[in-house]
Structures are given as structure tokens and as C-alpha cells.
Design a protein around this motif. Structure first.
Motif, PDB file in Angstrom:
ATOM      1  N   TYR A   2       0.961  -1.243  -0.161  1.00  9.88           N
ATOM      2  CA  TYR A   2      -0.016   0.062   0.035  1.00  9.88           C
ATOM      3  C   TYR A   2       0.710   1.143  -0.064  1.00  9.88           C
ATOM      4  O   TYR A   2       0.471   2.328  -0.229  1.00  9.88           O
ATOM      5  N   ASN A   3       2.274   1.104   0.236  1.00  7.02           N
ATOM      6  CA  ASN A   3       3.069   2.416   0.201  1.00  7.02           C
ATOM      7  C   ASN A   3       3.154   2.460  -1.527  1.00  7.02           C
ATOM      8  O   ASN A   3       3.617   3.751  -1.720  1.00  7.02           O
ATOM      9  N   TYR A   4       2.756   1.552  -2.257  1.00  2.00           N
ATOM     10  CA  TYR A   4       2.982   1.840  -3.467  1.00  2.00           C
ATOM     11  C   TYR A   4       1.858   2.124  -4.451  1.00  2.00           C
ATOM     12  O   TYR A   4       1.801   2.659  -5.557  1.00  2.00           O
ATOM     13  N   ALA A   5       0.832   1.646  -3.907  1.00  2.00           N
ATOM     14  CA  ALA A   5      -0.408   1.936  -4.520  1.00  2.00           C
ATOM     15  C   ALA A   5      -1.606   1.584  -3.706  1.00  2.00           C
ATOM     16  O   ALA A   5      -1.426   0.752  -2.684  1.00  2.00           O
ATOM     17  N   PRO A   6      -2.781   2.617  -3.577  1.00  2.00           N
ATOM     18  CA  PRO A   6      -3.731   2.450  -2.635  1.00  2.00           C
ATOM     19  C   PRO A   6      -4.781   1.259  -3.139  1.00  2.00           C
ATOM     20  O   PRO A   6      -5.276   0.965  -1.998  1.00  2.00           O
ATOM     21  N   ASP A   7      -4.800   0.675  -4.212  1.00  2.00           N
ATOM     22  CA  ASP A   7      -5.475  -0.467  -4.653  1.00  2.00           C
ATOM     23  C   ASP A   7      -5.157  -1.031  -5.809  1.00  2.00           C
ATOM     24  O   ASP A   7      -4.246  -0.505  -6.295  1.00  2.00           O
ATOM     25  N   LYS A   8      -5.720  -2.228  -6.241  1.00  2.00           N
ATOM     26  CA  LYS A   8      -5.264  -2.775  -7.481  1.00  2.00           C
ATOM     27  C   LYS A   8      -5.304  -2.240  -8.722  1.00  2.00           C
ATOM     28  O   LYS A   8      -4.202  -2.150  -9.436  1.00  2.00           O
ATOM     29  N   SER A   9      -6.435  -1.517  -8.813  1.00  2.00           N
ATOM     30  CA  SER A   9      -6.650  -0.585  -9.923  1.00  2.00           C
ATOM     31  C   SER A   9      -5.359   0.347 -10.312  1.00  2.00           C
ATOM     32  O   SER A   9      -4.772   0.605 -11.345  1.00  2.00           O
ATOM     33  N   ALA A  10      -5.003   1.306  -9.335  1.00  2.00           N
ATOM     34  CA  ALA A  10      -3.739   2.048  -9.222  1.00  2.00           C
ATOM     35  C   ALA A  10      -2.713   1.205  -9.476  1.00  2.00           C
ATOM     36  O   ALA A  10      -1.685   1.937 -10.148  1.00  2.00           O
ATOM     37  N   LEU A  11      -2.520   0.116  -8.911  1.00  2.00           N
ATOM     38  CA  LEU A  11      -1.195  -0.573  -8.938  1.00  2.00           C
ATOM     39  C   LEU A  11      -1.073  -0.944 -10.502  1.00  2.00           C
ATOM     40  O   LEU A  11       0.164  -0.886 -11.123  1.00  2.00           O
ATOM     41  N   VAL A  12      -2.101  -1.544 -11.089  1.00  2.00           N
ATOM     42  CA  VAL A  12      -2.144  -1.815 -12.551  1.00  2.00           C
ATOM     43  C   VAL A  12      -1.803  -0.675 -13.430  1.00  2.00           C
ATOM     44  O   VAL A  12      -1.068  -0.622 -14.384  1.00  2.00           O
ATOM     45  N   LEU A  29      -0.102   1.952 -12.570  1.00  2.00           N
ATOM     46  CA  LEU A  29       1.322   2.253 -12.450  1.00  2.00           C
ATOM     47  C   LEU A  29       2.143   1.452 -13.178  1.00  2.00           C
ATOM     48  O   LEU A  29       3.282   1.839 -13.576  1.00  2.00           O
ATOM     49  N   LEU A  30       1.953   0.160 -13.071  1.00  2.00           N
ATOM     50  CA  LEU A  30       2.840  -0.842 -13.515  1.00  2.00           C
ATOM     51  C   LEU A  30       2.801  -0.713 -15.251  1.00  2.00           C
ATOM     52  O   LEU A  30       3.807  -0.901 -15.711  1.00  2.00           O
ATOM     53  N   THR A  31       1.454  -0.369 -15.881  1.00  2.00           N
ATOM     54  CA  THR A  31       1.449  -0.182 -16.934  1.00  2.00           C
ATOM     55  C   THR A  31       2.316   0.909 -17.345  1.00  2.00           C
ATOM     56  O   THR A  31       2.964   0.926 -18.522  1.00  2.00           O
ATOM     57  N   GLU A  32       2.210   2.085 -16.825  1.00  2.00           N
ATOM     58  CA  GLU A  32       2.824   3.509 -16.866  1.00  2.00           C
ATOM     59  C   GLU A  32       4.428   3.112 -17.032  1.00  2.00           C
ATOM     60  O   GLU A  32       4.978   3.438 -18.022  1.00  2.00           O
ATOM     61  N   ARG A  33       4.814   2.382 -16.181  1.00  2.00           N
ATOM     62  CA  ARG A  33       6.340   2.128 -16.127  1.00  2.00           C
ATOM     63  C   ARG A  33       6.550   1.239 -17.262  1.00  2.00           C
ATOM     64  O   ARG A  33       7.818   1.714 -17.792  1.00  2.00           O
ATOM     65  N   ALA A  34       5.973   0.363 -17.561  1.00  2.00           N
ATOM     66  CA  ALA A  34       6.269  -0.739 -18.702  1.00  2.00           C
ATOM     67  C   ALA A  34       6.182   0.092 -20.075  1.00  2.00           C
ATOM     68  O   ALA A  34       6.893  -0.348 -20.835  1.00  2.00           O
ATOM     69  N   SER A  35       5.338   1.019 -20.050  1.00  2.00           N
ATOM     70  CA  SER A  35       5.062   1.490 -21.468  1.00  2.00           C
ATOM     71  C   SER A  35       6.230   2.795 -21.701  1.00  2.00           C
ATOM     72  O   SER A  35       6.227   2.879 -22.938  1.00  2.00           O
ATOM     73  N   ARG A  36       7.064   3.082 -20.948  1.00  2.00           N
ATOM     74  CA  ARG A  36       7.897   4.070 -20.939  1.00  2.00           C
ATOM     75  C   ARG A  36       8.924   3.834 -22.113  1.00  2.00           C
ATOM     76  O   ARG A  36       8.843   4.841 -22.963  1.00  2.00           O
ATOM     77  N   PRO A  37       9.305   2.592 -22.488  1.00  2.00           N
ATOM     78  CA  PRO A  37      10.556   2.532 -23.575  1.00  2.00           C
ATOM     79  C   PRO A  37       9.657   2.445 -24.967  1.00  2.00           C
ATOM     80  O   PRO A  37      10.266   3.194 -25.732  1.00  2.00           O
ATOM     81  N   ALA A  38       8.378   2.262 -24.932  1.00  2.00           N
ATOM     82  CA  ALA A  38       7.765   2.281 -26.116  1.00  2.00           C
ATOM     83  C   ALA A  38       7.209   3.364 -26.426  1.00  2.00           C
ATOM     84  O   ALA A  38       7.159   4.122 -27.536  1.00  2.00           O
ATOM     85  N   ALA A  91       5.689  -7.546 -19.642  1.00  2.00           N
ATOM     86  CA  ALA A  91       4.988  -6.638 -18.650  1.00  2.00           C
ATOM     87  C   ALA A  91       3.819  -6.221 -18.901  1.00  2.00           C
ATOM     88  O   ALA A  91       3.027  -5.534 -18.384  1.00  2.00           O
ATOM     89  N   LEU A  92       3.844  -5.684 -20.427  1.00  2.00           N
ATOM     90  CA  LEU A  92       2.735  -5.053 -20.930  1.00  2.00           C
ATOM     91  C   LEU A  92       1.727  -6.308 -21.755  1.00  2.00           C
ATOM     92  O   LEU A  92       0.580  -5.882 -21.931  1.00  2.00           O
ATOM     93  N   GLN A  93       2.246  -7.381 -21.786  1.00  2.00           N
ATOM     94  CA  GLN A  93       1.481  -8.587 -22.535  1.00  2.00           C
ATOM     95  C   GLN A  93      -0.038  -8.561 -21.955  1.00  2.00           C
ATOM     96  O   GLN A  93      -0.983  -8.783 -22.864  1.00  2.00           O
ATOM     97  N   PRO A  94      -0.261  -8.572 -20.585  1.00  2.00           N
ATOM     98  CA  PRO A  94      -1.653  -8.569 -19.800  1.00  2.00           C
ATOM     99  C   PRO A  94      -2.471  -7.617 -20.821  1.00  2.00           C
ATOM    100  O   PRO A  94      -3.763  -7.974 -20.776  1.00  2.00           O
ATOM    101  N   MET A  95      -2.142  -6.629 -21.012  1.00  2.00           N
ATOM    102  CA  MET A  95      -3.030  -5.355 -21.679  1.00  2.00           C
ATOM    103  C   MET A  95      -3.692  -5.903 -22.935  1.00  2.00           C
ATOM    104  O   MET A  95      -4.429  -5.284 -23.439  1.00  2.00           O
ATOM    105  N   GLY A 103      -8.298   8.560 -21.935  1.00  2.00           N
ATOM    106  CA  GLY A 103      -7.671  10.036 -21.840  1.00  2.00           C
ATOM    107  C   GLY A 103      -6.586  10.368 -21.259  1.00  2.00           C
ATOM    108  O   GLY A 103      -5.608   9.494 -21.510  1.00  2.00           O
ATOM    109  N   PRO A 104      -5.965  11.459 -20.703  1.00  2.00           N
ATOM    110  CA  PRO A 104      -4.788  11.954 -20.411  1.00  2.00           C
ATOM    111  C   PRO A 104      -4.232  10.982 -19.448  1.00  2.00           C
ATOM    112  O   PRO A 104      -2.960  10.909 -19.285  1.00  2.00           O
ATOM    113  N   GLY A 105      -4.991  10.182 -18.594  1.00  2.00           N
ATOM    114  CA  GLY A 105      -4.390   9.226 -17.411  1.00  2.00           C
ATOM    115  C   GLY A 105      -3.885   7.944 -17.859  1.00  2.00           C
ATOM    116  O   GLY A 105      -3.210   7.293 -17.430  1.00  2.00           O
ATOM    117  N   ASN A 106      -4.260   7.874 -19.481  1.00  2.00           N
ATOM    118  CA  ASN A 106      -3.805   6.596 -20.112  1.00  2.00           C
ATOM    119  C   ASN A 106      -2.686   6.522 -20.220  1.00  2.00           C
ATOM    120  O   ASN A 106      -1.856   7.464 -20.894  1.00  2.00           O
TER     121      ASN A 106
END
Length: 200
Positions: free
Chosen positions: A53-63, A65-74, A108-112, A127-130
Motif C-alpha cells: 500500500y506504500n506503492y498503490a492504494p488499490d489494485k486498479s492504481a497498481l495496474v 502504475l505498472l502499465t505506465e512504467r512498462a510503457s515508457r520504452p515504447a 510486462a505489457l502483454q496482459p493489456m 484520456g490523459p491518465g492513460n
């Protein structure tokens, strides 16, 4: 006091994020997204649940954040392709489609891009949060440039056109997810379908 996994706090956080991404990927291979809890993710990543919970408040937020980090190289790769002003818009668009489809093979992105990802995709905001919003913006700019150069037909609504074409690219990504051996053929057909929709 929790054990630090890296030589510094920054390295520790990077290692934790990498562990969380791998934990989620493994869990998605074993069970449905909706049945995965924060407790499952924490246990698989070797973390105490309260630490997660120090990294994300819930599963949706965690997903997200993980997607955003994994998408940076692309995102960086697409931006570099879009910035090639000396190249035709069609050439850049071909490169972007290939780069995006290649990114869809990233574990890391395949689940999407899994067929029927359902709630997992729904948890990523529109939108912008994607995390993929920057890629969409780059594609829109390339399409506008192609229209201005006369390479592409005048499309009345560039954002809608790109949104519709993104469905074609997503279908390509889903096909590659089901059949990795058809990567090259799928890239080629996806590029042709996208460009056919834009040519004069």
C-alpha cells in the motif's frame, strides 16, 4: 524496519516495481484478473501486504502504475520515430505500428493485450491518465503532417480516425499474443490496413 533490496533507496524501489510487475504477470497466467487481490500480489512479490500500500492504494492504481512504467520504452521509441521529419508520414506510421506491436510482446505489457482482458483493460483510464495517451498524440501528429503534405487524405476528425485505427493495431497485438509466430505477417497486414484507411 523493512529489508532494503538495493544499494540505494532508488534501486530498492526499482527492484520492488520489477518484482510487482513480474508477480502480476505470473498471477495473470494462473487466474482471472478479477480474482487477484492485493494480498496475492504482495505475497507473490515477497512483500508484506501493508508494504504494498506504500506503492498503490488499490489494485486498479497498481495496474495503472505498472502499465505506465512498462510503457515508457515504447513511448520513447514512438516519439523518436514520429520526430523523423525527413521521413514520409507513411514511413513513420509504419515504424510506429511495428514499434507498438513489438511492445505488445513485452511480458510486462502483454496482459493489456490479452484477448478478453476485460476488467484489466477497464482499470486503465481513458484520456490523459492513460499511459498510452502519449503514443496516440504522436500518431495524431504524424497523421496531421501526412494530411498537410498531401500523403494522406483530409480526414475530418483526426482524433476519431486515430482512435478507430488504434482498434486495428490492438487487434494485431491480440493476434500476436495468441500466435507469436505470426508476428512479421501481422505487422505487415496491420501496417497496410492502417495506411489504406489514410491514403488519398
Amino acid at each position: 524496519m523493512p529489508r532494503i533490496r538495493g544499494a540505494s533507496i532508488e534501486e530498492h524501489h526499482e527492484l520492488v516495481w520489477a518484482g510487482l510487475a513480474e508477480a502480476l504477470r505470473q498471477l495473470l497466467l494462473e487466474r482471472d484478473y478479477d480474482s487477484i487481490t492485493m494480498g496475492h500480489i504482495a505475497a507473490r512479490a515477497g512483500l508484506a501486504r501493508n508494504t504494498l500500500y506504500n506503492y498503490a492504494p488499490d489494485k486498479s492504481a497498481l495496474v495503472l502504475l505498472l502499465t505506465e512504467r512498462a510503457s515508457r520504452p515504447a513511448v520513447a521509441r514512438v516519439a523518436a520515430i514520429a520526430a523523423r521529419s525527413g521521413e514520409s508520414a507513411a514511413g513513420r506510421l509504419r515504424g510506429i505500428v511495428e514499434a507498438f506491436l513489438e511492445a505488445s510482446t513485452d511480458q510486462a505489457l502483454q496482459p493489456m493485450f490479452r484477448p478478453g482482458a476485460g476488467s484489466l483493460v477497464a482499470d486503465v483510464p481513458k484520456g490523459p491518465g492513460n499511459p498510452f495517451n502519449a503514443i496516440v498524440a504522436e500518431v495524431e501528429n504524424v497523421v496531421r503532417d501526412g494530411v498537410a503534405r498531401g500523403e494522406f487524405r483530409a480526414v475530418g476528425d483526426v482524433p476519431l480516425t486515430v482512435e478507430l485505427l488504434s482498434g486495428v493495431v490492438r487487434a494485431g497485438a491480440e493476434r500476436i499474443g495468441r500466435e507469436p509466430a505470426v508476428f512479421a505477417a501481422t505487422v505487415s497486414v496491420t501496417q497496410e490496413v492502417v495506411l489504406a484507411a489514410l491514403r488519398p
